[in-house]
Structures are given as C-alpha cells and as structure tokens.
Design an enzyme around this catalytic site. Structure first.
Site, PDB file in Angstrom:
ATOM      1  CG  ASP A  93       1.933  14.342   1.044  1.00 43.71           C
ATOM      2  OD1 ASP A  93       1.354  15.552   0.536  1.00 43.71           O
ATOM      3  OD2 ASP A  93       1.452  13.286   1.330  1.00 43.71           O
ATOM      4  CB  SER A 105      -8.256   3.652   0.718  1.00 48.99           C
ATOM      5  OG  SER A 105      -7.242   3.765  -0.860  1.00 48.99           O
ATOM      6  CB  ALA A 106      -3.708   7.677   0.318  1.00 48.25           C
ATOM      7  CB  SER A 107      -2.461   9.051  -4.711  1.00 45.13           C
ATOM      8  OG  SER A 107      -1.377   9.832  -2.873  1.00 45.13           O
ATOM      9  CB  VAL A 108       1.398   6.120  -2.852  1.00 40.31           C
ATOM     10  CG1 VAL A 108       2.666   5.290  -2.378  1.00 40.31           C
ATOM     11  CG2 VAL A 108       1.546   6.952  -3.336  1.00 40.31           C
ATOM     12  CB  ALA A 109       0.227   3.243   0.996  1.00 37.16           C
ATOM     13  CD  GLN A 110      -6.311  -0.960   0.846  1.00 35.72           C
ATOM     14  OE1 GLN A 110      -6.430  -0.285  -0.056  1.00 35.72           O
ATOM     15  NE2 GLN A 110      -6.371  -2.163   0.904  1.00 35.72           N
ATOM     16  CE  LYS A 120       1.062   5.424   3.741  1.00 30.18           C
ATOM     17  NZ  LYS A 120       1.982   6.485   4.119  1.00 30.18           N
ATOM     18  CG  LEU A 125      -8.986   4.221   9.658  1.00 34.30           C
ATOM     19  CD1 LEU A 125      -9.969   4.160   9.987  1.00 34.30           C
ATOM     20  CD2 LEU A 125      -7.814   3.795  10.185  1.00 34.30           C
TER      21      LEU A 125
END
Length: 522
Positions: free
Chosen positions: A287, A132-137, A152, A130
């Site tokens: 954050d 996707s970011a820097s640490v997880a998707q 996650k 859905l």
C-alpha cells in the site's frame, strides 16, 4: 436475480453520484452522448454542486461511497500520467485527508479497547486528528515515559460498510462472468476473493502491527528505509500505537526540493526497496501510496501503514524473477515459453506468434527514461495482447502489480529520468546468483549437513531394509514371471484344443453336407 440488499446499495451508489453531479460526466461519454440532453432534467445540473470542478465532485463521491472506493481513488492518485491533472490533484487528497470522525468517538474506541482512560494511558493526547484515511485516522500523543507516539484508530462501523461493498463486488463479478466471456479469463470472482481477504486483514490493527515489526526486522540498520517501532502493550485490534516519525511527505516535491533531497537516489532506492521486499524477503508493503511514505532528507525513506502486505509462493517468486530478467535481456521467446509452460496462456498457443506480440509491445519502451514512456498506451496494448491470446489473470499477483504501479508512479514524480530497467536488472541478476548459483547450492547442502549427519547412524539399517526390500521385490518378480509363463502355456494348450474342436466340427459339417448331396444319391 440481484438480492434486495445489493440492489439497495446500487441505488445508493447512483444517488450519491447524482448528488455530486457525476450524472453529467457519465452522460458526456461516447456511449451516452446521444441522450446527453436528459442531463438538463436533473436537479443537480442547476445547483451549485454541479458547478463544482469535476475533480472535486469525483473525490467527494468516492469519500461518500466508503473505504473501498477511497482505496480505488488512492491507487489512481499515484498514476498522474494516466489521469487529467485536475482529477489527479484532487484524488491525492484521498491519501490522508478523508473527512475524520469525531474526537469523542475516537476517545470512546480507544478507552474501550485499552480498558483504561485516555489520561491513564497517555501523558498527552491530541483530540485533533493528524491525518485521516479510508480505514482509520491517527492522533498524536505522548506516553507516560515521555516518548512521542502516533495512535491509529479504526473507523467506527467500517466492517459493515466493507462487507456490504464486497458483497456488491461479488454480485457484479458473478454477473460479469455470466454475461461477459472476458470476465472468466480475468477470473473476476477470484480477484474479488483476493481483494476481500486483503481488505479484511487491514481491519485488524494487531495484524498490521505484526507486519510492521516483520518489515522493521528485515530492514534493521538499513540506510534506505526506516520503519517505526510498535508499542505492543497499547496495541489492540482497533487501536495501534507506534513511534512517531518526522519526515517530508514524498508527494510534497516542493518541500523536498527546498530540503535538497537527492531525487535520483530516492527514485533508485524506491525500486531497490521494492525488489528487495519481493525477492529477498518475500514480504512486501503493498500500500505504498504517497500518504504512507515520507523522506528523511536527503535520501532515506520512512514508511507507515502496513495493513496491506503481500507475499508469493516460491514458484511464483522464481517464475516472476525469470520473467523480469528475460524482459530486461529482450529475450521475448523465453517469456513466451514460460507463459505457455506455466499455463498462463493456452498450451495450443504458437510460441513464435506470442513472442512477436510481446516484442511489439515491450521493445519500444526499453532504454527510455520514465518521462518518455506512455504507460497508458503500454497498458492498453498489454490488455489487447492478453485478450488476443486468452491470457489468464493470476489473482495472487494483483497486489504485486498494484504495488509496482505505485512504485513506478512515485519514481515518475521524483525523478522522471530514471531508467527503471537498468536500475532493477543488476538486483535481479545478483538475486539469481545468490539463490541459484553454485555457491547457493553449496550453502544449501551445508545447511542440510546437520540433518544428514543425524541420519548417518541409521544408514546401515536403512541400507539393510532397502536390500531386503529389493530382494523381496525380486522374488515377487520371479514368481510373477513363472505365473505368466504358466499362463501362456495354458493359453497355448487351450488355443490348440479350441482349434482342434473347430476343425473337427468343420469336418463333420462338411461330411454331412456331402452325404446329403443329390449327386451322391443319384
């Protein structure tokens, strides 16, 4: 001497920058302008990569360099007032559109962490991420109970990448403190250490789930903010399962406008949520970039991703509140005095001079809406003032400062006419009244009353012990006084004997000299 591993990482960073054509941008800066023509020697200058828009090149460079650099880009993306529009628009994509890892890898991590197959854990599971970011998707799924959830998943091998980049930051900080005097004032090594702790905490999804549950409890039944529920039976260190929420991304202004969002209330509530978390709860979401914030129309926030949170010591909390109130009341002398008393600036600093410097920076921005304030100029002048007075950076406040910048950036996007100062001031005044006013002191006394009553039966014994101790102390003092008196008498006797001896010796020497005199012989 730079370690080989760090040197290789620096070479890799430079290679990635060159690959995406950023060498051309660097050579256009004032420092390298005299040698900018060497850009023609770079193969990338003549390729299609170099002809991509600069914002795209910067975004792709940060994505390729890894999570720490993506975090940096996410922070910058909230400050469109400080960046050219083309770069800001590209950096926004780093919030939830980082290239994903494969569905097969995600499935393998989930099954390994849960100790069961995807089919056993979920009634449905969408292999397409859905976001996707820097640490997880994250993936969408449905529990066997029928409840819609978000799954996650931590990125594979991310810990090695982060440790490598943190090591590079330490090396750069060490070199900076060695060769740049301002780096010592900025406490570069301590800031990197604080960042390392924060980023490593983000890699533990059980910790993130705990953070989310704590903030959810703090805002239970709130009309301002909703936090999704955590499903603990399916949560592990690398996998987090939580309630799926539905809202409009806070950065999608057009969708919010079509949904008749109350922009003024949203902006004011954003400020209130921030101050509530910092001062009432002493536990804040650190954050708060637009990728983690959604809106339930017309005016309620939904928040996710609690990997980074912050808190303050009670002394920092009170000191910060007093500083904010002094600023809001234009009491720059008190601000100057508090900075000196706390040791944030040297004790030798003249209060009047520091007060005047703070006034010159802050006075022009008061009673103005966000749209009329140049925060780029404000930050520049604040840095100049800090350097002039050798102000020491407080690493424990870096997260708070970052969060405040995010909140201000969101406020500028949602409602540029927001008066940040007038929105925050009543909250802080009320906080002081509740925490430090007469009623607060009475409540504190009443809260300790059971403890006091438990000690009442022991009070006669404690009083007797205290009286005995006092009597014993008095006897010791009397004995000490007698010994001192006797010592003085002894010293006087010794001094008298010494004086007599000296006088006697003097008389004998004088007599001997007289008897040896030629006059007496003649």
């Amino acid at each position: 001497m730079i370690r080989p591993k760090i040197l290789m990482r620096l070479i890799h960073i430079n290679w990635v920058m060159m690959f995406h054509g950023l060498d051309e941008i660097v050579l256009k800066t004032h420092l390298f302008r005299p040698i900018r023509y060497i850009a023609f020697l770079s193969p990338n200058y003549w390729t299609s990569k170099a002809r991509e828009p600069r914002g795209v090149r910067i975004r792709k460079t940060l994505e390729d360099l890894g999570p720490i650099y993506v975090k940096f880009g996410q922070t910058l993306s909230t400050r469109k007032d400080l960046l050219p529009e083309d770069i800001a628009e590209e950096l926004v994509k780093l919030q939830d559109k980082v290239p994903p890892f494969s569905a097969e890898t995600a499935r393998k991590i989930i099954e390994q962490q849960l100790g069961q197959s995807i089919e056993e854990a979920f009634a449905e599971f969408d292999p397409q991420p859905l976001a996707s970011a820097s640490v997880a998707q994250v993936h969408t799924a449905t529990l066997n109970s029928g409840e819609k959830v978000i799954v996650k998943v931590l990125r594979p091998d991310i810990e090695d990448k982060i440790h490598s980049d943190v090591g590079l930051l330490y090396e750069l900080a060490r070199l900076a403190e060695r060769f740049w005097s301002d780096a010592r004032r900025l406490r570069a090594m301590e800031i990197v250490a604080e960042f390392e702790k924060t980023i490593l905490d983000e890699l533990d999804l059980v910790r993130e789930a705990s953070n989310a549950s704590a903030i959810r409890a703090n805002f239970k039944n709130s009309e301002m903010l909703y936090i999704p529920e955590i499903h603990w039976p399916l949560t592990r260190r690398k996998v987090l399962v939580m309630e799926r929420i539905y809202g409009v991304p806070v950065g999608d202004i057009e969708a919010l406008r079509k949904g008749n969002a109350d922009f003024k209330k949203l902006a004011e509530r954003g400020v209130e949520i921030f101050f509530t978390q910092v001062f009432r709860d002493n536990f804040f979401h650190a954050d708060m970039h637009p990728g983690n914030i959604f809106v339930q129309l017309p005016d309620k926030y939904l928040a996710v991703d609690f990997g980074i949170v912050g808190s303050l010591s009670s002394s920092d909390q009170r000191y910060l509140a007093e500083n904010f109130l002094a600023f809001f009341n234009h009491d720059y002398r008190k601000v100057a005095q508090m900075h000196i008393e706390s040791g944030w600036v040297p004790a030798s600093t003249r209060v009047e001079e520091f007060e005047a410097a703070i006034r010159s920076v802050c006075e022009p921005i008061f009673e103005k809406p966000l749209k009329d304030i140049s925060f780029g100029l404000l930050l520049l002048r604040l840095f100049q003032t800090a350097r002039r007075f050798d102000m020491v950076v407080q690493p424990q406040l870096v997260l708070l400062q970052k969060t405040l910048l995010n909140i201000e950036g969101l406020g500028r996007q949602l409602y540029p006419d927001l008066d940040l100062w007038q929105t925050a001031k009543p909250f802080l005044e009320n906080w002081f009244k509740q925490r430090l006013g007469p009623s607060a002191k009475i409540k504190e006394l009443l809260s300790k009353f059971p403890e006091i009553t438990e000690q009442i039966p022991e009070m006669p014994g404690l009083v007797f012990q205290a009286l005995q101790s006092a009597a014993h102390m008095e006897q010791q003092m009397q004995q000490h006084q007698k010994e001192m008196l006797e010592l003085r008498k002894q010293l006087r006797r010794n001094n008298t004997r010494t004086l007599r001896a000296i006088l006697g010796t003097g008389v004998l020497i004088a007599a001997a000299l007289i008897l040896q005199s030629p006059l007496l012989r003649g």
